[in-house]
Motif scaffolding. Structure first.
Motif, PDB file in Angstrom:
ATOM      1  N   ILE A  69       0.244  23.929  34.611  1.00  0.00           N
ATOM      2  CA  ILE A  69       1.359  23.564  33.893  1.00  0.00           C
ATOM      3  C   ILE A  69       2.595  23.169  34.642  1.00  0.00           C
ATOM      4  CG2 ILE A  69       0.910  24.607  31.665  1.00  0.00           C
ATOM      5  CD1 ILE A  69       2.577  26.928  32.586  1.00  0.00           C
ATOM      6  N   TYR A  70       2.584  22.999  36.008  1.00  0.00           N
ATOM      7  CA  TYR A  70       3.648  22.866  36.686  1.00  0.00           C
ATOM      8  C   TYR A  70       3.305  22.524  38.149  1.00  0.00           C
ATOM      9  CZ  TYR A  70       8.791  22.929  37.788  1.00  0.00           C
ATOM     10  OH  TYR A  70      10.024  22.642  38.104  1.00  0.00           O
ATOM     11  N   VAL A  71       4.225  22.094  39.037  1.00  0.00           N
ATOM     12  CA  VAL A  71       3.823  21.794  40.387  1.00  0.00           C
ATOM     13  C   VAL A  71       3.894  23.254  41.048  1.00  0.00           C
ATOM     14  CG1 VAL A  71       4.286  19.593  40.647  1.00  0.00           C
ATOM     15  CG2 VAL A  71       6.186  21.114  40.755  1.00  0.00           C
ATOM     16  N   PRO A  72       3.390  23.674  42.063  1.00  0.00           N
ATOM     17  CA  PRO A  72       2.437  22.687  42.976  1.00  0.00           C
ATOM     18  C   PRO A  72       1.151  22.697  42.292  1.00  0.00           C
ATOM     19  CG  PRO A  72       2.867  24.823  43.994  1.00  0.00           C
ATOM     20  CD  PRO A  72       3.694  24.731  42.779  1.00  0.00           C
ATOM     21  N   ALA A  73       0.068  22.012  43.038  1.00  0.00           N
ATOM     22  CA  ALA A  73      -1.306  21.934  42.541  1.00  0.00           C
ATOM     23  C   ALA A  73      -1.934  23.222  43.234  1.00  0.00           C
ATOM     24  CB  ALA A  73      -1.891  20.537  42.993  1.00  0.00           C
ATOM     25  N   LEU A  74      -3.002  23.426  42.833  1.00  0.00           N
ATOM     26  CA  LEU A  74      -3.646  24.727  43.198  1.00  0.00           C
ATOM     27  C   LEU A  74      -4.454  24.128  44.590  1.00  0.00           C
ATOM     28  CD1 LEU A  74      -4.649  27.569  42.956  1.00  0.00           C
ATOM     29  CD2 LEU A  74      -6.846  26.736  41.684  1.00  0.00           C
ATOM     30  N   GLU A  75      -3.609  24.581  45.684  1.00  0.00           N
ATOM     31  CA  GLU A  75      -4.099  24.132  47.075  1.00  0.00           C
ATOM     32  C   GLU A  75      -3.921  25.293  48.019  1.00  0.00           C
ATOM     33  OE1 GLU A  75      -2.769  20.220  47.996  1.00  0.00           O
ATOM     34  OE2 GLU A  75      -3.755  19.204  46.311  1.00  0.00           O
ATOM     35  N   ASP A  80       2.896  39.567  30.761  1.00  0.00           N
ATOM     36  CA  ASP A  80       2.748  38.853  32.467  1.00  0.00           C
ATOM     37  C   ASP A  80       1.338  39.003  32.671  1.00  0.00           C
ATOM     38  OD1 ASP A  80       5.448  38.479  32.604  1.00  0.00           O
ATOM     39  OD2 ASP A  80       5.392  40.299  33.830  1.00  0.00           O
ATOM     40  N   SER A  81       0.769  38.100  33.118  1.00  0.00           N
ATOM     41  CA  SER A  81      -0.596  37.891  34.010  1.00  0.00           C
ATOM     42  C   SER A  81      -0.552  37.231  34.998  1.00  0.00           C
ATOM     43  CB  SER A  81      -1.500  37.104  32.610  1.00  0.00           C
ATOM     44  OG  SER A  81      -2.741  37.117  33.289  1.00  0.00           O
ATOM     45  N   ASP A  82      -0.046  38.124  35.956  1.00  0.00           N
ATOM     46  CA  ASP A  82       0.188  37.766  37.290  1.00  0.00           C
ATOM     47  C   ASP A  82      -0.812  38.290  38.718  1.00  0.00           C
ATOM     48  OD1 ASP A  82       2.389  36.955  36.193  1.00  0.00           O
ATOM     49  OD2 ASP A  82       3.734  38.415  36.717  1.00  0.00           O
ATOM     50  N   PHE A  83      -1.173  37.565  39.350  1.00  0.00           N
ATOM     51  CA  PHE A  83      -1.965  37.992  40.463  1.00  0.00           C
ATOM     52  C   PHE A  83      -1.634  37.251  41.680  1.00  0.00           C
ATOM     53  CE2 PHE A  83      -4.239  37.502  36.281  1.00  0.00           C
ATOM     54  CZ  PHE A  83      -4.936  38.690  36.272  1.00  0.00           C
ATOM     55  N   VAL A  84      -1.880  38.370  42.733  1.00  0.00           N
ATOM     56  CA  VAL A  84      -2.131  37.754  44.178  1.00  0.00           C
ATOM     57  C   VAL A  84      -3.631  37.658  44.572  1.00  0.00           C
ATOM     58  CG1 VAL A  84      -2.065  40.261  45.139  1.00  0.00           C
ATOM     59  CG2 VAL A  84      -1.294  38.216  46.287  1.00  0.00           C
ATOM     60  N   ILE A  85      -3.651  36.597  45.033  1.00  0.00           N
ATOM     61  CA  ILE A  85      -5.013  35.919  45.340  1.00  0.00           C
ATOM     62  C   ILE A  85      -5.528  35.897  46.822  1.00  0.00           C
ATOM     63  CG2 ILE A  85      -4.227  33.627  45.014  1.00  0.00           C
ATOM     64  CD1 ILE A  85      -7.001  33.225  43.204  1.00  0.00           C
ATOM     65  N   LEU A  86      -6.496  35.916  47.180  1.00  0.00           N
ATOM     66  CA  LEU A  86      -6.842  35.802  48.775  1.00  0.00           C
ATOM     67  C   LEU A  86      -7.147  33.930  48.732  1.00  0.00           C
ATOM     68  CD1 LEU A  86      -8.143  36.309  51.015  1.00  0.00           C
ATOM     69  CD2 LEU A  86     -10.512  36.280  50.217  1.00  0.00           C
ATOM     70  N   CYS A  87      -6.385  33.833  49.581  1.00  0.00           N
ATOM     71  CA  CYS A  87      -6.200  32.295  49.721  1.00  0.00           C
ATOM     72  C   CYS A  87      -6.895  31.518  50.765  1.00  0.00           C
ATOM     73  CB  CYS A  87      -4.754  31.840  50.188  1.00  0.00           C
ATOM     74  SG  CYS A  87      -4.449  30.074  50.131  1.00  0.00           S
ATOM     75  N   ASN A  88      -8.158  31.178  50.408  1.00  0.00           N
ATOM     76  CA  ASN A  88      -9.073  30.301  51.046  1.00  0.00           C
ATOM     77  C   ASN A  88     -10.119  29.376  50.081  1.00  0.00           C
ATOM     78  OD1 ASN A  88     -11.560  31.650  50.048  1.00  0.00           O
ATOM     79  ND2 ASN A  88     -11.470  33.290  51.748  1.00  0.00           N
ATOM     80  N   ASN A  89     -10.622  28.398  50.587  1.00  0.00           N
ATOM     81  CA  ASN A  89     -11.233  27.487  49.693  1.00  0.00           C
ATOM     82  C   ASN A  89     -12.269  27.951  49.080  1.00  0.00           C
ATOM     83  OD1 ASN A  89      -9.891  24.967  50.405  1.00  0.00           O
ATOM     84  ND2 ASN A  89     -10.774  24.962  52.572  1.00  0.00           N
ATOM     85  N   GLU A  90     -13.059  29.001  49.608  1.00  0.00           N
ATOM     86  CA  GLU A  90     -14.229  29.355  48.612  1.00  0.00           C
ATOM     87  C   GLU A  90     -13.576  30.281  47.522  1.00  0.00           C
ATOM     88  OE1 GLU A  90     -17.820  32.774  49.388  1.00  0.00           O
ATOM     89  OE2 GLU A  90     -16.322  32.195  51.114  1.00  0.00           O
ATOM     90  N   ASN A  91     -12.446  31.103  47.665  1.00  0.00           N
ATOM     91  CA  ASN A  91     -12.159  32.181  46.679  1.00  0.00           C
ATOM     92  C   ASN A  91     -11.362  30.902  45.419  1.00  0.00           C
ATOM     93  OD1 ASN A  91     -11.844  34.655  45.526  1.00  0.00           O
ATOM     94  ND2 ASN A  91      -9.479  34.291  46.112  1.00  0.00           N
TER      95      ASN A  91
END
Lengths: 251, 62
Positions: free
Chosen positions: A66-72, A39-50
């Motif tokens: 490789i799948y939906v959704p897009a990284l937005e 596994d290579s799983d991350f929780v990420i800070l969600c803002n445009n800059e990051n």
């Protein structure tokens, strides 16, 4: 020597100053509950800059969606995960999954404050990993393997720290342990704290009374309730994913 | 992260290998898992994750 592919991903994220925390199987290795995981799983800070920095790191790893959704931001904020597959040497075919919200857990900024840091001097990397208690919380899902891991994470902490635990740590064990033997032992040794926790976890009454059979049943029911919450949490997201997948196939 | 204390005694429900693994520090565990990666890859192991139909993230890749 072939590098550890997870460390390659982590060092690439570090180089690009991506603000994220290691979760899932790799975090379980760090806390001693597992020995190996792909596994290579991350929780990420969600803002445009990051996310911009994250995209740069993905480019270096030749990782494609490789799948939906897009990284937005909008999808991540709603609780969706985004999935990538790497094509760069040493990480070829490794999948990277990112999410910005973990069901039942605090928002990213709080997880970040409570994170642990593991320094790998030889590799020159400092790994930011989700805190143990948040990891345990994140494992309350609909998957069998997460419950096995959750149990092991708490049991390890009990074994490693049972000599001189703080009251606060004992309280956490009493609220999170899924092992009837451990709960009965803890309730016997720390009766006052166990009684204080009864409001939050009524099944501790069976632990106080050393009723293993009843406790086993109540632990099972508790797990079923949590699994159901997870299924309900994901139901609308799965529906949305299905619609996105359908639309992407039509395009 | 703080170094874990060495656990000399075996604990009920844990086999010796578990105790050994737990006695390592987080950075030592990463070092050991890196060795497992090397062995795994040398034996031709893939980096693909195991299919997990129970996961809400599970999907069949095209």
């Amino acid at each position: 020597m072939t590098p550890n592919p997870i460390l390659k991903v982590l060092s690439t994220f570090k180089k690009h100053k991506v603000k994220c925390l290691l979760i899932g199987g790799q975090a379980c290795i760090i806390y001693g509950a597992a020995e190996f995981s792909r596994d290579s799983d991350f929780v990420i800070l969600c803002n445009n800059e990051n996310l911009q920095q994250f995209k740069k790191a993905l480019n270096v790893l030749k990782a494609r969606l490789i799948y939906v959704p897009a990284l937005e931001v909008s999808y991540l904020e709603r609780g969706h995960a985004c999935h990538f597959r790497c094509k760069e040497k040493f990480v070829e075919n490794l999948r990277i999954d990112v999410i910005s919200k973990l069901r039942g857990c605090e928002p990213f900024e709080k997880l970040w404050v409570r994170r642990n840091r593991v320094a790998l001097k030889k590799d020159g990397i400092v790994i930011d990993v989700i805190g143990l208690r948040d990891l345990v919380q994140s494992k309350k899902t609909q998957r069998d393997k997460d419950w096995l891991m959750l149990k092991r994470l708490v049991e390890d902490d009990i074994v490693l720290n049972k000599a001189h635990p703080s009251d606060e740590r004992v309280r956490w064990w009493l609220l999170e342990s899924r092992n009837p033997d451990s709960l009965i032992m803890l309730a016997g040794k720390y009766l006052k704290i166990a009684k204080e926790c009864l409001g939050d976890r009524p099944l501790l009454s069976s632990a106080i009374n050393s009723n293993t059979q009843k406790l086993n049943l109540e632990l099972h029911e508790e797990e079923i309730r949590e699994r159901q919450k997870d299924i309900e949490y994901w139901a609308p997201l799965r529906k949305e994913l299905e619609a996105l997948r359908h639309n992407s196939q039509e395009e | 992260m703080k170094r874990q204390k060495f656990i000399p005694k075996r604990v009920l429900g844990f086999v010796d290998e578990d105790m050994e693994w737990m006695s390592l520090t987080p950075s030592q565990r990463i070092k050991e898992t890196t060795k497992l990666w090397q062995l795994y890859l040398a034996l031709g192991g893939s980096l693909d994750p195991e299919p997990d139909p129970q996961s809400p993230f599970y999907f069949q890749e095209a």
